[in-house]
Scaffold this active site. Structure first.
Site, PDB file in Angstrom:
ATOM      1  N   SER A  14       0.710  -1.463   0.090  1.00  0.00           N
ATOM      2  CA  SER A  14      -0.156   0.056   0.001  1.00  0.00           C
ATOM      3  C   SER A  14       0.837   1.236   0.120  1.00  0.00           C
ATOM      4  CB  SER A  14      -0.846  -0.060   1.296  1.00  0.00           C
ATOM      5  OG  SER A  14      -1.672   1.303   1.402  1.00  0.00           O
ATOM      6  N   SER A  16      -0.662   4.282   0.600  1.00  0.00           N
ATOM      7  CA  SER A  16      -1.435   5.106   1.322  1.00  0.00           C
ATOM      8  C   SER A  16      -0.505   5.776   2.618  1.00  0.00           C
ATOM      9  CB  SER A  16      -2.666   4.536   1.886  1.00  0.00           C
ATOM     10  OG  SER A  16      -3.322   4.127   0.787  1.00  0.00           O
ATOM     11  N   THR A  60      -9.085  -0.989   2.420  1.00  0.00           N
ATOM     12  CA  THR A  60      -8.853  -1.163   1.048  1.00  0.00           C
ATOM     13  C   THR A  60      -9.175  -2.869   0.944  1.00  0.00           C
ATOM     14  OG1 THR A  60      -7.228  -1.492  -0.976  1.00  0.00           O
ATOM     15  CG2 THR A  60      -6.393  -1.755   1.216  1.00  0.00           C
ATOM     16  N   LYS A  64     -13.734  -3.462   2.023  1.00  0.00           N
ATOM     17  CA  LYS A  64     -14.598  -2.159   1.983  1.00  0.00           C
ATOM     18  C   LYS A  64     -16.006  -2.538   2.305  1.00  0.00           C
ATOM     19  CE  LYS A  64     -11.509   0.079  -1.398  1.00  0.00           C
ATOM     20  NZ  LYS A  64     -11.470   0.577  -2.667  1.00  0.00           N
ATOM     21  N   GLU A  76     -24.623   9.271   1.781  1.00  0.00           N
ATOM     22  CA  GLU A  76     -25.272   8.611   0.890  1.00  0.00           C
ATOM     23  C   GLU A  76     -24.450   7.812  -0.389  1.00  0.00           C
ATOM     24  OE1 GLU A  76     -28.278   8.312   0.507  1.00  0.00           O
ATOM     25  OE2 GLU A  76     -28.279   8.176  -1.848  1.00  0.00           O
ATOM     26  N   ASN A  85     -14.366   3.201   1.738  1.00  0.00           N
ATOM     27  CA  ASN A  85     -13.016   3.202   2.134  1.00  0.00           C
ATOM     28  C   ASN A  85     -12.177   4.202   3.245  1.00  0.00           C
ATOM     29  OD1 ASN A  85     -13.458   5.678   0.805  1.00  0.00           O
ATOM     30  ND2 ASN A  85     -11.717   5.228  -0.693  1.00  0.00           N
ATOM     31  N   GLY A 126     -16.249  -3.398 -16.454  1.00  0.00           N
ATOM     32  CA  GLY A 126     -16.452  -4.175 -15.279  1.00  0.00           C
ATOM     33  C   GLY A 126     -17.573  -3.763 -14.316  1.00  0.00           C
ATOM     34  N   ALA A 130     -14.996  -2.058  -7.847  1.00  0.00           N
ATOM     35  CA  ALA A 130     -14.334  -0.896  -8.315  1.00  0.00           C
ATOM     36  C   ALA A 130     -15.322   0.025  -9.202  1.00  0.00           C
ATOM     37  CB  ALA A 130     -12.966  -1.381  -8.935  1.00  0.00           C
ATOM     38  N   VAL A 153     -23.101 -10.195 -17.976  1.00  0.00           N
ATOM     39  CA  VAL A 153     -23.940  -8.869 -18.345  1.00  0.00           C
ATOM     40  C   VAL A 153     -25.081  -8.693 -17.208  1.00  0.00           C
ATOM     41  CG1 VAL A 153     -25.664  -7.879 -20.041  1.00  0.00           C
ATOM     42  CG2 VAL A 153     -23.710  -9.517 -20.850  1.00  0.00           C
TER      43      VAL A 153
HETATM   44  P1  ATR Z   1     -13.257  -5.104  -7.898  1.00  0.00           P
HETATM   45  O1  ATR Z   1     -13.679  -4.990  -6.440  1.00  0.00           O
HETATM   46  O2  ATR Z   1     -11.786  -5.059  -8.079  1.00  0.00           O
HETATM   47  O3  ATR Z   1     -13.792  -4.709  -8.766  1.00  0.00           O
HETATM   48  P2  ATR Z   1     -14.751  -7.793  -8.037  1.00  0.00           P
HETATM   49  O4  ATR Z   1     -15.685  -7.209  -7.247  1.00  0.00           O
HETATM   50  O5  ATR Z   1     -14.016  -9.232  -7.941  1.00  0.00           O
HETATM   51  O6  ATR Z   1     -13.357  -6.898  -7.792  1.00  0.00           O
HETATM   52  O7  ATR Z   1     -14.997  -7.400  -9.714  1.00  0.00           O
HETATM   53  C1  ATR Z   1     -14.040  -7.734 -10.726  1.00  0.00           C
HETATM   54  C2  ATR Z   1     -14.557  -7.280 -12.042  1.00  0.00           C
HETATM   55  O8  ATR Z   1     -13.606  -7.582 -12.962  1.00  0.00           O
HETATM   56  C3  ATR Z   1     -15.999  -7.906 -12.516  1.00  0.00           C
HETATM   57  O9  ATR Z   1     -16.547  -7.176 -13.197  1.00  0.00           O
HETATM   58  C4  ATR Z   1     -15.153  -9.233 -13.456  1.00  0.00           C
HETATM   59  O10 ATR Z   1     -16.542  -9.765 -14.339  1.00  0.00           O
HETATM   60  P3  ATR Z   1     -17.449 -10.696 -13.849  1.00  0.00           P
HETATM   61  O11 ATR Z   1     -18.346  -9.899 -13.253  1.00  0.00           O
HETATM   62  O12 ATR Z   1     -17.970 -11.225 -15.157  1.00  0.00           O
HETATM   63  O13 ATR Z   1     -16.787 -11.735 -13.056  1.00  0.00           O
HETATM   64  C5  ATR Z   1     -14.238  -8.596 -13.865  1.00  0.00           C
HETATM   65  N1  ATR Z   1     -12.973  -9.373 -14.443  1.00  0.00           N
HETATM   66  C6  ATR Z   1     -12.252 -10.136 -13.861  1.00  0.00           C
HETATM   67  N2  ATR Z   1     -11.552 -10.865 -14.563  1.00  0.00           N
HETATM   68  C7  ATR Z   1     -11.824 -10.536 -15.942  1.00  0.00           C
HETATM   69  C8  ATR Z   1     -11.400 -10.936 -17.244  1.00  0.00           C
HETATM   70  N3  ATR Z   1     -10.438 -11.736 -17.385  1.00  0.00           N
HETATM   71  N4  ATR Z   1     -11.766 -10.411 -18.384  1.00  0.00           N
HETATM   72  C9  ATR Z   1     -12.942  -9.434 -18.076  1.00  0.00           C
HETATM   73  N5  ATR Z   1     -13.495  -9.069 -16.994  1.00  0.00           N
HETATM   74  C10 ATR Z   1     -12.862  -9.621 -15.920  1.00  0.00           C
END
Ligand code: ATR
Length: 275
Positions: A14, A16, A60, A64, A76, A85, A126, A130, A153
């Site tokens: 980290s 931070s 982190t 979270k 909110e 965080n 994603g 995050a 999706v």
């Molecule tokens: P974070 O807190 O870092 O967002 P997370 O909640 O585990 O971690 O989410 C990971 C994200 O990365 C998700 O959107 C995941 O897609 P899925 O919902 O389909 O699992 C995406 N992700 C992880 N590995 C991936 C890959 N190889 N290709 C595309 N998307 C990926």
């Protein structure tokens, strides 16, 4: 001495503690800020022990959501994000939780990179924690459209519904898209496995599209290298977001906004030098 910390697991990497020490030095504040490795199965215990004395904590991965559950009251924006965080002990001993990630990303995009996101088409890759943490703030910039694309999706659809009252947000699969975007933000964890979200390169308009990877590293991240190879006008990484979310936290704890640009420049130099 006023005590602060960052909880994570792992936590050794980290930045931070260094960021907050630089903020404290720069603003003449006397405080102590430590990294704390919390056990995976007892974040609440570690946090309670720290807050018997401590005043504030950053949180982190992977805590979270635990921090959200622990806080007595949340902002909110943290409620929308479903994640905290930032924790602050109040005068009555209760814990207040906030989420500064979205504000950190938007400050980096607008104040540091000088982008104006109004009426822009934004693609967010994603739909995990995050991504969820930044959607409210991206919509707050009044884009023309925010499309959340995800491998699964259904998760993107849930997120789009959750934020639908805040602006024009839609869900998509990676390969359903063909029109270029003005800004593409990678919030997947694919890069951790050295992988790329499989989006078509046509989504980058050469010389125009800006690409932002929430990850960062010494050189270009895999996503940003891919974006540059397909003509992205600019690529930015997540180091600025990290410093800006920390600046938001420091402001709330100490009532003074640090100069984040000089701290970001120091961190970037150190990253390039491999320190
Ligand atoms: P974070 O807190 O870092 O967002 P997370 O909640 O585990 O971690 O989410 C990971 C994200 O990365 C998700 O959107 C995941 O897609 P899925 O919902 O389909 O699992 C995406 N992700 C992880 N590995 C991936 C890959 N190889 N290709 C595309 N998307 C990926």
């Amino acid at each position: 001495m006023d005590r602060y910390c960052v909880f994570g697991n792992p936590i050794g990497h980290s930045k931070s503690p260094q960021i907050h020490r630089l903020f404290a030095e720069q603003t003449g504040q006397t405080l102590r800020y430590d990294p704390i490795l919390a056990p995976l199965d007892d974040f609440a215990g570690a946090a309670r022990a720290f807050f018997s004395e401590g005043l504030g904590a950053n949180v982190t991965l992977p805590f979270k959501e635990d921090a959200y559950a622990l806080a007595d009251e949340v902002s909110e924006r943290a409620r929308r994000a479903g994640a905290v965080n930032f924790l602050m002990k109040r005068a009555d001993g209760s814990l207040y939780g906030d989420n500064t990630d979205g504000a950190g990303l938007v400050s980096d995009l607008t104040a540091n990179a000088g982008l104006d996101l109004r009426e822009r088409r934004i693609l967010l890759l994603g739909a995990g924690g995050a991504a969820r943490g930044v959607i409210e703030y991206l919509l707050g910039q009044q884009p023309r459209a925010l499309v959340i694309a995800n491998r699964t999706v259904a998760t993107a659809e849930k997120l789009a519904q959750h934020f639908a009252d805040l602006g024009p947000v839609a869900a998509s699969g990676f390969d359903w898209l063909s029109e270029p975007f003005d800004l593409i933000v990678n919030a997947t964890s694919a890069s951790l496995a050295g992988e790329l979200p499989p989006i078509p390169p046509e989504l980058i308009q050469p010389g125009h599209t800006v690409c932002y990877d929430m990850m960062y590293g010494k050189g270009l991240t895999a996503f940003n290298a891919w974006a540059e190879a397909h003509g992205a006008a600019r690529t930015l990484d997540g180091l600025g977001m990290l410093v800006e979310q920390a600046a938001e936290a420091f402001l709330q704890w100490r009532g003074i906004r640090p100069d984040s640009a000089s701290v970001l420049a120091t961190l970037r130099e150190q990253l390039l030098a491999g320190i």
